[in-house]
Design a protein around this motif. Structure first.
Motif, PDB file in Angstrom:
ATOM      1  N   ALA A  78       4.002 -18.286 -13.505  1.00  0.00           N
ATOM      2  CA  ALA A  78       5.440 -17.105 -13.775  1.00  0.00           C
ATOM      3  C   ALA A  78       4.862 -15.487 -14.034  1.00  0.00           C
ATOM      4  N   ASP A  79       5.203 -14.370 -13.968  1.00  0.00           N
ATOM      5  CA  ASP A  79       4.854 -13.027 -13.801  1.00  0.00           C
ATOM      6  C   ASP A  79       5.923 -12.470 -14.866  1.00  0.00           C
ATOM      7  N   PRO A  80       5.501 -12.651 -16.784  1.00  0.00           N
ATOM      8  CA  PRO A  80       6.248 -11.859 -17.303  1.00  0.00           C
ATOM      9  C   PRO A  80       6.130 -11.320 -17.543  1.00  0.00           C
ATOM     10  N   ALA A  81       5.003  -9.944 -17.403  1.00  0.00           N
ATOM     11  CA  ALA A  81       4.641  -8.766 -17.953  1.00  0.00           C
ATOM     12  C   ALA A  81       4.275  -7.846 -16.973  1.00  0.00           C
ATOM     13  N   GLY A  82       4.510  -8.388 -15.108  1.00  0.00           N
ATOM     14  CA  GLY A  82       3.839  -7.732 -14.595  1.00  0.00           C
ATOM     15  C   GLY A  82       2.215  -6.963 -14.540  1.00  0.00           C
ATOM     16  N   ASP A  83       1.595  -8.087 -15.114  1.00  0.00           N
ATOM     17  CA  ASP A  83       0.452  -7.644 -15.150  1.00  0.00           C
ATOM     18  C   ASP A  83      -0.449  -8.991 -15.237  1.00  0.00           C
ATOM     19  N   TRP A  84      -2.162  -8.616 -15.386  1.00  0.00           N
ATOM     20  CA  TRP A  84      -2.869 -10.244 -14.689  1.00  0.00           C
ATOM     21  C   TRP A  84      -3.451 -10.548 -15.819  1.00  0.00           C
ATOM     22  N   ASN A  85      -3.147 -12.157 -15.985  1.00  0.00           N
ATOM     23  CA  ASN A  85      -3.936 -12.499 -17.277  1.00  0.00           C
ATOM     24  C   ASN A  85      -3.168 -14.397 -16.843  1.00  0.00           C
ATOM     25  N   GLY A  86      -3.660 -14.962 -17.712  1.00  0.00           N
ATOM     26  CA  GLY A  86      -3.880 -16.428 -17.857  1.00  0.00           C
ATOM     27  C   GLY A  86      -4.036 -17.219 -18.443  1.00  0.00           C
ATOM     28  N   MET A  87      -3.570 -18.124 -19.263  1.00  0.00           N
ATOM     29  CA  MET A  87      -4.093 -18.907 -20.525  1.00  0.00           C
ATOM     30  C   MET A  87      -3.931 -20.647 -20.632  1.00  0.00           C
ATOM     31  N   ALA A  88      -4.667 -21.275 -21.597  1.00  0.00           N
ATOM     32  CA  ALA A  88      -4.746 -22.625 -21.229  1.00  0.00           C
ATOM     33  C   ALA A  88      -4.601 -23.175 -23.001  1.00  0.00           C
ATOM     34  N   ILE A  89      -3.650 -24.205 -22.639  1.00  0.00           N
ATOM     35  CA  ILE A  89      -3.271 -25.076 -23.871  1.00  0.00           C
ATOM     36  C   ILE A  89      -4.418 -26.090 -24.275  1.00  0.00           C
ATOM     37  N   PRO A  90      -5.589 -26.447 -24.616  1.00  0.00           N
ATOM     38  CA  PRO A  90      -5.843 -27.538 -24.217  1.00  0.00           C
ATOM     39  C   PRO A  90      -5.070 -29.350 -24.921  1.00  0.00           C
ATOM     40  N   TYR A  91      -4.520 -28.692 -25.269  1.00  0.00           N
ATOM     41  CA  TYR A  91      -3.797 -30.230 -26.307  1.00  0.00           C
ATOM     42  C   TYR A  91      -3.901 -31.597 -25.790  1.00  0.00           C
ATOM     43  N   LEU A  92      -4.788 -31.998 -25.823  1.00  0.00           N
ATOM     44  CA  LEU A  92      -4.795 -33.291 -25.619  1.00  0.00           C
ATOM     45  C   LEU A  92      -3.939 -34.527 -24.626  1.00  0.00           C
ATOM     46  N   ASP A  93      -2.911 -34.351 -26.028  1.00  0.00           N
ATOM     47  CA  ASP A  93      -1.717 -35.380 -24.766  1.00  0.00           C
ATOM     48  C   ASP A  93      -0.883 -34.634 -23.769  1.00  0.00           C
ATOM     49  N   ARG A  94      -1.310 -33.101 -23.757  1.00  0.00           N
ATOM     50  CA  ARG A  94      -0.345 -32.467 -22.672  1.00  0.00           C
ATOM     51  C   ARG A  94      -1.198 -31.454 -22.608  1.00  0.00           C
ATOM     52  N   PRO A  95      -1.860 -31.228 -22.054  1.00  0.00           N
ATOM     53  CA  PRO A  95      -2.637 -29.667 -21.555  1.00  0.00           C
ATOM     54  C   PRO A  95      -1.534 -29.231 -20.204  1.00  0.00           C
ATOM     55  N   GLU A  96      -1.936 -27.713 -21.119  1.00  0.00           N
ATOM     56  CA  GLU A  96      -1.038 -26.555 -20.215  1.00  0.00           C
ATOM     57  C   GLU A  96      -2.442 -25.418 -19.470  1.00  0.00           C
ATOM     58  N   ALA A 148      -1.228 -31.273 -33.774  1.00  0.00           N
ATOM     59  CA  ALA A 148      -1.248 -30.414 -33.078  1.00  0.00           C
ATOM     60  C   ALA A 148      -2.919 -30.576 -32.442  1.00  0.00           C
ATOM     61  N   PRO A 149      -2.656 -31.308 -31.705  1.00  0.00           N
ATOM     62  CA  PRO A 149      -3.032 -32.379 -30.486  1.00  0.00           C
ATOM     63  C   PRO A 149      -4.331 -31.888 -29.626  1.00  0.00           C
ATOM     64  N   PHE A 150      -5.323 -31.050 -30.389  1.00  0.00           N
ATOM     65  CA  PHE A 150      -6.582 -30.450 -30.267  1.00  0.00           C
ATOM     66  C   PHE A 150      -7.785 -31.351 -30.362  1.00  0.00           C
ATOM     67  N   GLY A 151      -9.144 -30.984 -29.381  1.00  0.00           N
ATOM     68  CA  GLY A 151     -10.190 -31.950 -29.553  1.00  0.00           C
ATOM     69  C   GLY A 151     -11.372 -31.132 -30.377  1.00  0.00           C
ATOM     70  N   PRO A 152     -12.549 -31.723 -30.855  1.00  0.00           N
ATOM     71  CA  PRO A 152     -13.429 -31.208 -31.230  1.00  0.00           C
ATOM     72  C   PRO A 152     -14.328 -29.371 -30.265  1.00  0.00           C
ATOM     73  N   LEU A 153     -14.331 -30.008 -29.630  1.00  0.00           N
ATOM     74  CA  LEU A 153     -14.543 -28.932 -28.413  1.00  0.00           C
ATOM     75  C   LEU A 153     -13.700 -27.839 -28.786  1.00  0.00           C
ATOM     76  N   ALA A 154     -12.626 -28.041 -28.894  1.00  0.00           N
ATOM     77  CA  ALA A 154     -11.281 -26.907 -29.343  1.00  0.00           C
ATOM     78  C   ALA A 154     -11.498 -26.143 -30.347  1.00  0.00           C
ATOM     79  N   LEU A 155     -11.445 -27.364 -31.529  1.00  0.00           N
ATOM     80  CA  LEU A 155     -11.609 -26.866 -32.782  1.00  0.00           C
ATOM     81  C   LEU A 155     -12.778 -25.816 -32.930  1.00  0.00           C
TER      82      LEU A 155
END
Length: 962
Positions: A78-96, A148-155
């Motif tokens: 996507a390009d929602p803000a005309g800016d440089w960025n990225g993000m990761a959500i380390p769900y165990l069931d559906r990492p995004e 909130a399916p997160f693993g031990p390293l995320a928490l």
């Protein structure tokens, strides 16, 4: 340590902007062995570039980190803000992973890249591979079953570890990025020289000057230092231990691997860096500094300096603190008193300081100068890339505004400081970074959209744009243009161009044509500037490993470095008379303005040290790019492919009863289809029953459907018993909603209808209730800087039939809000009236909290106030007034309410009075923005005479809807 880890993870998730690509867009999907890549159709070229390389990036990252996630990773482009960025959500069931396609500029923290897609993907994939690791054996299953399916390293991991490690990986695997950049080296070096490297506790901070970046910059440097000290396998050992059943907390696992606490070793790292920085400062001073003279010390960020064409004014963009940004203009012409004070200051300098190498330590900047004019943020959007128009009286700048799909788009504006007037030049053209030509009729700018950038010519009279063709002489697929500047004679354009893996200084004719590179030692950074006569270009280069100013002949010869500083000198702004150049200087408190007289001699060339150090960028290396792979044809997006089904927990506690809703909810990765099924259990008064609800956002309007069965017994409430309203009802509601943002506000419209079967316990009757309802909301915000006002208007209407009797009902309200930097104060009023033959179940009902098992469209007659019991007053008319103070630093609301309801022919009762405080969080996860989520926790004092109430009550609720 667990608290700190949870906060770090929350900050990782909250990195999302409020803007997003709409779920109803024409989304496509490309699948690879380990990924599902989802993107709107217009991002096809960028996404194919990504998909061809993503498996190669995956192999590199998993090999480096030492873990392969078991599940496919969903990637959203996507390009929602005309800016440089990225993000990761380390769900165990559906990492995004969410990737924003706009590339960074040369002077930004992310400006050192070979291929923006590769660098961004490597960083975000490192988050997933690092953090989406479950606890070994059975405990991993429990984590996947949590809401909130997160693993031990995320928490468990602090923010500096999360971001620092992904930054380390980006540098190690791409040969570019922050670890090897002159930007990171500059920050480390200057902060260490000034004794301002952050403490261990401050590494996780997100406020203050560059503090939000320290987790990336200093965190990655600390981890590199640890790896060199303990061996490359030490960090993978740490991750494995944190995921093991015996790993314990981050602190425990760290001690087991490194034998000391992270705080103690960080203090050692900081001491070594400081010693090295002071040694580097000594080396540079011995060679002779050339840093001009301080003109203005500033806290926070400063960008884009430029002197007006008449030489009388200095223009910059200022970002002194979080949430504050403005354009600033100083008058350069001095009064007689200022001139005498400056002459005296310089005379004392000459008397006290004979060694020019000591000037930087002994010279103090002049007294702080206040800008003559400021242009603050408007409606929360900052001005950027300011440039003087040729008349020297107006300024061309860029600013973002939302389009109909909530995407922030760049456009050009013109500001006239003396009139304090702003006019829009372009509309939804995706142009920024503009520089006007000498005649003021047109400007060259950069247009960026869908991951690609190009030079364009903008007609400043009508806002029309056309591409400037540029012959690059190479097969570069994704060139990045930045900071174009029109020559004084209007014939050439100078710009920074990123191609073949690095930034270059280039020129080309204004009408397009062959691009000519001006070869520099080192890489250019920050905007270039033409000399007044057009014979030279001023540029920032890291030839020595440190950002310094240099001048190069416009033909590409005669390069000469003109500054030597300890931190970094960048963004040259030469004076029109050619006697001096202003520039920016990075310090540990902010970016200062300095002035370099061009009569001063240039520093003698200085060899770069042969010893590698964290305080100077490493020599550039060119690792082989990921091997491209064949990809499958794109297909239409399917909502079921990425559905994640998770437990759902809602609750409400308050005077109207206590209830907990338990169930499951599911949603796809772009939130096109979101559904839930839940049952509610509680005490005798709280709502009990069950519901199935869904919202589909794949159309221009949102379609929602909710079926439910509920038992409500307000006759069992503790404060006010309303046994005549005890009921069991079941039914459903179908609704449509549509909303659009605009610059300074938004509009939202809902309509729908529903039917219920009601069992009234008081008289033992069963009957049907049908209704149609609608709601319209308009919100306006007008702010300058951090102050302004807001106006909110809403209107609801319902018509229905209950037990064979028809009725109609209308309500409307308005709220006026005053906004200042630390809080907002609002006052609101709502009124309503009912006609026809309503039953007691259709009357306006004051009090009670919302519940996830009840469709809001069926209960527009309920005037919610969670501190009050349900139906504390009933009537075919109501009025409600509210005043509230919302603090900026924390989501705490202090409020007072006056509410009452009555029927025609009755005297108006005394209002129910509520005074309270409430902690309020709404839309806790902006990445899932369309989903209404509300959390309230409050305490209030209740007083009324009809009925008589004198009580203090606590209330709390969590309501999550599709």
């Amino acid at each position: 340590m667990r608290r700190r880890g949870v906060i770090a993870l929350l900050l990782l998730v909250l990195a999302s902007s409020a803007a997003a690509q709409r779920p109803s867009a024409d989304w496509r999907t490309i699948e690879t062995a380990h990924f599902r890549v989802h993107y709107p159709a217009r991002f096809d070229a960028w996404t194919r570039h990504l998909a061809e390389s993503i498996e190669g990036i995956h192999a590199r990252v998993t090999g480096f980190v030492g873990y392969v996630p078991a599940r496919s990773i969903d990637v959203v482009v996507a390009d929602p803000a005309g800016d440089w960025n990225g993000m990761a959500i380390p769900y165990l069931d559906r990492p995004e992973i969410i990737l924003w396609t706009s590339p960074p500029s040369a002077e930004s923290g992310g400006g050192d890249f070979g291929d923006w897609m590769e660098l961004l993907t490597t960083h975000e994939m490192a988050h997933i591979v690092h953090l989406a690791r479950p606890r070994n054996r059975s405990l991993g299953v429990l984590a996947r079953l949590s809401p909130a399916p997160f693993g031990p390293l995320a928490l468990e991991s602090p923010r500096w570890l999360i971001e620092g490690y992904a930054t380390l990986v980006e540098g190690a695997l791409t040969g570019s990025g922050r670890p090897g950049s002159s930007f990171r080296a500059m920050v480390l070096r200057q902060f260490a020289i000034e004794g301002k490297l952050p403490s261990y506790g401050a590494l996780n901070s997100t406020g203050g000057w560059l503090e939000g970046s320290m987790a990336y910059l200093v965190g990655s440097a600390y981890l590199e230092w640890l790896s060199e000290r303990e061996g490359k396998e030490s960090l993978p050992r740490l991750w494995r231990r944190m995921a093991s059943r015996r790993g314990g907390s981050f602190q425990t696992a760290f001690r087991a691997v490194f034998r000391k606490s992270p705080r103690d070793l960080y203090d050692r790292f900081r001491a070594e860096i400081t010693v090295a920085a002071l040694s580097e400062e000594k080396r540079l001073k011995a060679a002779g500094l050339a840093e001009g003279e301080p003109w203005q010390r500033l806290e926070g960020g400063t960008l884009s300096p430029q002197i007006s064409p008449d030489g009388l004014r200095l223009l910059v963009r200022r970002d002194p603190r979080r949430g504050e940004s403005f354009l600033a203009i100083w008058e350069l012409a001095e009064t007689d008193a200022e001139r005498r004070a400056e002459e005296e200051r310089r005379r004392r300098i000459e008397q006290l300081l004979r060694d020019p190498n000591e000037v930087a330590d002994r010279v103090e900047a002049p007294a702080p100068r206040e800008p003559r004019w400021k242009l603050s943020r408007a409606n929360g959007f900052s001005a950027a890339d300011p440039r003087w128009m040729p008349d020297g009286k107006s300024v061309l700048f860029a600013r973002r505004a939302p389009d109909a799909d909530r995407v922030l788009r760049w456009d050009l504006y013109r500001w006239q400081p003396e009139r304090d007037a702003v006019e829009r030049v372009t509309s939804m053209r995706d142009v920024a970074d503009a520089d006007p030509a000498l005649d003021g009729g047109w400007a060259v700018a950069v247009r960026g959209r869908f991951g690609a950038t190009e030079l364009v010519r903008v007609d400043l009279a009508n806002g029309e744009t056309r591409k400037i063709p540029a012959s690059l002489g190479s097969d570069e697929a994704w060139p990045v243009w930045s900071h174009p500047r029109v020559s004084p004679d209007g014939r050439r354009i100078a710009a920074l161009l990123h191609r073949d893996g690095r930034w270059r200084l280039v020129t080309l004719p204004v009408d397009g044509g062959e691009v000519h590179e001006l070869r520099l030692p080192g890489a250019p950074a920050a905007p270039p500037a033409w000399s007044a006569d057009g014979s030279r270009l001023w540029v920032t280069t890291d030839a020595s490993g440190i950002w310094n100013l240099a001048a190069i002949d416009a033909g590409g010869t005669g390069f000469e470095e003109r500054t030597r500083v300890t931190g970094g000198a960048f963004s040259p702004a030469p004076t029109p008379d050619g006697t001096a150049v202003f520039f920016l200087e990075l310090t540990a408190k902010g970016v200062n303005l300095r002035r370099l007289p061009l009569s001063a001699p240039a520093p003698a060339p200085l060899e770069r040290p042969a010893v590698t150090s964290l305080l100077l960028p490493r020599e550039a290396r060119e690792p082989s790019p990921p091997l491209p792979a064949a990809i499958s044809p794109a297909r239409s997006y399917r909502v079921w492919d990425s559905q994640a089904i998770r437990p759902l927990v809602n609750f409400s506690v308050g005077p109207d009863g206590n209830a907990v809703q338990l169930g499951v909810e599911g949603a796809d990765v772009v939130d096109r289809l979101h559904w839930l099924a839940a049952g509610s259990i509680g005490d005798a008064a709280g709502p009990r029953g069950g519901t199935v609800a869904a919202a589909y956002r794949g159309l221009p309007v949102v379609v929602s459907l909710q079926l439910f069965s509920a038992l409500e017994k307000p006759g069992r409430q503790s404060l006010v018993r309303r046994s005549e309203l005890d009921e069991r009802r079941s039914g459903g509601y179908l609704g449509l909603s549509w909303g659009r943002p605009f610059f300074g506000g938004r509009v939202h419209v809902e309509a729908g209808g529903g039917a219920t079967r009601v069992r009234a316990f008081a008289d033992g009757e069963d009957f049907d209730r049908y209704l149609g309802s609608g709601r319209a909301e308009l919100a306006l915000r007008r702010t300058r800087g951090r102050s302004g006002f807001g106006v909110d208007l809403d209107m609801t209407g319902s018509f229905g039939n209950t037990a064979g009797a028809s009725w109609r009902q209308f309500a409307g309200g308005a709220r006026l809000t005053g906004i200042v930097s630390f809080a907002s104060l609002s006052a609101s009023a709502r009124l309503g009236d009912t006609g026809g033959s309503p039953t007691r179940f259709d009357l306006f009902s004051i009090g009670g909290a919302s519940s996830a098992i009840l469709p809001p469209g069926l209960d527009r007659n309920r005037i919610e106030s969670p501190a009050l019991p349900a139906a504390v007053q009933l009537g075919d008319r109501f009025e409600a007034y509210r005043a509230e103070l919302l603090l900026e630093a924390v989501p705490l609301v202090l409020y007072a309410e006056w509410l009452r309801a009555w029927s025609g022919g009755q005297d108006r009762p005394d209002p129910i009075r509520v005074v309270g405080a409430e902690l309020r969080l709404e839309r806790l996860i902006p990445i899932e923005l369309p989903r209404p989520l509300e959390f309230h926790l409050g305490i209030a004092r209740l007083e009324g005479d009809t009925p008589r109430i004198r009580a203090t009550r606590f209330h709390a609720s969590l309501v999550y809807r599709p």
